[in-house]
Design a protein around this motif. Structure first.
Motif, PDB file in Angstrom:
ATOM      1  N   LEU A   1      -6.566   1.027 -13.851  1.00 26.98           N
ATOM      2  CA  LEU A   1      -5.834   0.034 -13.071  1.00 26.98           C
ATOM      3  C   LEU A   1      -6.354   0.023 -11.645  1.00 26.98           C
ATOM      4  N   THR A   2      -6.265  -1.120 -11.003  1.00 29.23           N
ATOM      5  CA  THR A   2      -6.598  -1.226  -9.585  1.00 29.23           C
ATOM      6  C   THR A   2      -5.499  -1.994  -8.878  1.00 29.23           C
ATOM      7  N   GLN A   3      -5.040  -1.460  -7.771  1.00 29.82           N
ATOM      8  CA  GLN A   3      -4.050  -2.142  -6.942  1.00 29.82           C
ATOM      9  C   GLN A   3      -4.614  -2.261  -5.533  1.00 29.82           C
ATOM     10  N   ASN A   4      -4.649  -3.472  -5.014  1.00 29.10           N
ATOM     11  CA  ASN A   4      -5.119  -3.694  -3.652  1.00 29.10           C
ATOM     12  C   ASN A   4      -3.937  -3.892  -2.712  1.00 29.10           C
ATOM     13  N   MET A   5      -4.051  -3.331  -1.517  1.00 27.56           N
ATOM     14  CA  MET A   5      -3.025  -3.493  -0.499  1.00 27.56           C
ATOM     15  C   MET A   5      -3.696  -3.808   0.830  1.00 27.56           C
ATOM     16  N   VAL A   6      -3.173  -4.790   1.528  1.00 28.04           N
ATOM     17  CA  VAL A   6      -3.731  -5.220   2.810  1.00 28.04           C
ATOM     18  C   VAL A   6      -2.714  -4.925   3.903  1.00 28.04           C
ATOM     19  N   PHE A   7      -3.181  -4.347   5.004  1.00 25.89           N
ATOM     20  CA  PHE A   7      -2.290  -3.935   6.087  1.00 25.89           C
ATOM     21  C   PHE A   7      -2.708  -4.524   7.431  1.00 25.89           C
ATOM     22  N   ASP A   8      -1.720  -4.801   8.253  1.00 21.59           N
ATOM     23  CA  ASP A   8      -1.934  -5.091   9.666  1.00 21.59           C
ATOM     24  C   ASP A   8      -2.241  -3.753  10.329  1.00 21.59           C
ATOM     25  N   ALA A   9      -3.441  -3.602  10.868  1.00 21.63           N
ATOM     26  CA  ALA A   9      -3.854  -2.321  11.431  1.00 21.63           C
ATOM     27  C   ALA A   9      -3.096  -1.966  12.702  1.00 21.63           C
ATOM     28  N   ALA A  10      -2.450  -2.941  13.337  1.00 22.81           N
ATOM     29  CA  ALA A  10      -1.696  -2.663  14.559  1.00 22.81           C
ATOM     30  C   ALA A  10      -0.308  -2.113  14.271  1.00 22.81           C
ATOM     31  N   THR A  11       0.284  -2.545  13.154  1.00 23.69           N
ATOM     32  CA  THR A  11       1.665  -2.160  12.852  1.00 23.69           C
ATOM     33  C   THR A  11       1.808  -1.342  11.582  1.00 23.69           C
ATOM     34  N   GLY A  12       0.823  -1.417  10.684  1.00 19.03           N
ATOM     35  CA  GLY A  12       0.919  -0.750   9.396  1.00 19.03           C
ATOM     36  C   GLY A  12       1.682  -1.552   8.365  1.00 19.03           C
ATOM     37  N   LYS A  13       2.106  -2.757   8.713  1.00 14.65           N
ATOM     38  CA  LYS A  13       2.846  -3.604   7.782  1.00 14.65           C
ATOM     39  C   LYS A  13       1.932  -4.069   6.654  1.00 14.65           C
ATOM     40  N   GLN A  14       2.439  -4.004   5.425  1.00 15.55           N
ATOM     41  CA  GLN A  14       1.681  -4.541   4.303  1.00 15.55           C
ATOM     42  C   GLN A  14       1.793  -6.057   4.316  1.00 15.55           C
ATOM     43  N   LEU A  15       0.669  -6.729   4.152  1.00 21.32           N
ATOM     44  CA  LEU A  15       0.611  -8.180   4.243  1.00 21.32           C
ATOM     45  C   LEU A  15       0.464  -8.809   2.867  1.00 21.32           C
ATOM     46  N   GLY A  16       0.998 -10.016   2.735  1.00 19.90           N
ATOM     47  CA  GLY A  16       0.884 -10.773   1.492  1.00 19.90           C
ATOM     48  C   GLY A  16       0.098 -12.050   1.721  1.00 19.90           C
ATOM     49  N   LEU A  17      -0.109 -12.811   0.676  1.00 24.57           N
ATOM     50  CA  LEU A  17      -0.876 -14.046   0.798  1.00 24.57           C
ATOM     51  C   LEU A  17      -0.265 -15.003   1.814  1.00 24.57           C
ATOM     52  N   ALA A  18       1.052 -15.027   1.907  1.00 19.08           N
ATOM     53  CA  ALA A  18       1.723 -15.938   2.835  1.00 19.08           C
ATOM     54  C   ALA A  18       1.390 -15.635   4.291  1.00 19.08           C
ATOM     55  N   ASP A  19       0.905 -14.423   4.571  1.00 17.01           N
ATOM     56  CA  ASP A  19       0.508 -14.076   5.934  1.00 17.01           C
ATOM     57  C   ASP A  19      -0.847 -14.666   6.300  1.00 17.01           C
ATOM     58  N   PHE A  20      -1.616 -15.091   5.302  1.00 16.04           N
ATOM     59  CA  PHE A  20      -2.956 -15.608   5.545  1.00 16.04           C
ATOM     60  C   PHE A  20      -3.090 -17.103   5.261  1.00 16.04           C
ATOM     61  N   PHE A  21      -2.248 -17.621   4.373  1.00 13.52           N
ATOM     62  CA  PHE A  21      -2.381 -19.006   3.951  1.00 13.52           C
ATOM     63  C   PHE A  21      -1.273 -19.881   4.528  1.00 13.52           C
TER      64      PHE A  21
END
Length: 255
Positions: A151-171
Motif C-alpha cells: 500500500l502507498t499513502q501520500n500526505m501533503v503538508f504546509d511546511a510552515a504550520t504542519g497542517k495536512q493539505l487536501g486537494l481543496a487547498d490547491f484547486f
C-alpha cells in the motif's frame, strides 16, 4: 484465517519549487525542516523471524515538525491492526505489542501454522523545501496467504504550520469534473485507449468504467501525482496505478 494488514512504511518527502501553485494558508516557512531517522524493531518471542521493524523520518522540534510527526505516527498506528474491540493504540510500541500478540495467539491456536509474519518499515526524506512537504508512506505486510499486501499513502503538508493539505487547498472550487477528465485522458493515453473504449476489460483493466481523482495525491516539483493502490480501482495483479499531471495541464483549475 483472520488477515492482518500491517503497515510497512516508507516515507518519501517531495517539496514544492517556485512553480508550485499557492495554497490556502499562503504562509511560508523560514527554511527547510530538519529531520532525523527513527529506527524501531520488535520480534515475536516464539519465532524471531516474525517481526515489525521501522525506519522513518522524524522532523525537528518546531510547531510544524511536531504536527507532521504526529500525523505520520497516527497513520502508522492506524494501519497496524490489533484486537477489533480495542481503542486505537497510543504509541508505536503499543501497536507493535498488539501485532506480536495477535501472531502469538494465532500460532497457539493453529499448531500446524508454519508461516512467519513480517512487517518492515523504511523511510527516506527525498526533498524538504520551505513551503511544502509531501510524505509518501509505502507499506507491505505478509501474514500468510497467497501474497502480501503493498500500500502507498501520500500526505501533503504546509511546511510552515504542519497542517495536512487536501486537494481543496490547491484547486479552485468546482474543480472535480475538470480534474476527472484530465485523469481519464491520461489513463487512456497510458493504456492506449481511445475516448470511446471501455476502461474495464482486458485492455483497461479497471473494476468500473470510470476513473476519478482521490485524496491519495503527492505534490512533486513538476505537478501532482495521483496513486491508486491494489484493489482500489483494479485487481491485485494490476499493481499500483499512478497518474501524473503537470502544473501546465492543471493551470486552468489551480488556485
Amino acid at each position: 484465517m483472520k488477515r492482518l494488514i500491517v503497515a510497512v512504511v516508507a516515507f518519501a518527502v517531495v517539496a514544492s519549487l517556485a512553480i508550485l501553485p499557492a495554497f490556502a494558508s499562503g504562509k511560508s516557512a523560514s527554511g527547510p525542516l530538519s529531520f532525523g531517522i527513527h529506527r524501531y524493531e520488535r520480534h515475536a518471542a516464539s519465532n524471531a523471524e516474525t517481526s515489525l521493524s521501522c525506519e522513518y523520518p522524524v522532523f525537528g522540534a518546531s510547531v510544524a515538525g511536531e504536527a507532521i510527526n504526529g500525523t505520520i505516527l497516527a497513520s502508522i498506528i492506524k494501519i497496524i491492526p490489533g484486537p477489533e474491540s480495542a481503542p486505537p493504540a497510543a504509541t508505536l510500541d503499543e501497536a507493535a505489542t498488539r501485532f506480536i500478540d495477535e501472531y502469538e495467539k494465532f500460532r497457539a491456536s493453529h499448531k500446524e501454522y508454519l508461516y512467519t509474519w513480517e512487517a518492515m518499515v523504511t523511510g527516506e526524506v527525498l526533498l524538504d523545501q520551505p513551503r511544502l512537504v509531501t510524505v509518501s508512506i509505502d507499506s507491505y505486510v505478509f501474514t500468510g496467504g497467497a501474497h502480501g499486501m503493498t500500500l502507498t499513502q501520500n500526505m501533503v503538508f504546509d511546511a510552515a504550520t504542519g497542517k495536512q493539505l487536501g486537494l481543496a487547498d490547491f484547486f479552485a472550487p468546482g474543480f472535480e469534473t475538470a480534474l476527472d477528465k484530465l485523469i481519464d485522458s491520461r489513463f487512456r493515453q497510458m493504456r492506449g485507449l481511445t475516448p470511446g473504449d471501455a476502461l474495464t476489460g482486458e485492455k483497461g483493466g479497471l473494476f468500473e468504467n470510470v476513473i476519478r481523482h482521490n485524496e491519495n495525491f503527492a505534490m512533486t516539483g513538476s505537478g501532482i501525482r495521483f496513486l491508486y493502490n491494489q484493489y482500489d480501482i483494479a485487481p491485485y495483479a494490476a499493481g499500483q496505478i499512478t497518474i501524473d499531471l503537470s502544473f501546465d495541464e492543471l493551470k486552468g483549475i489551480l488556485r
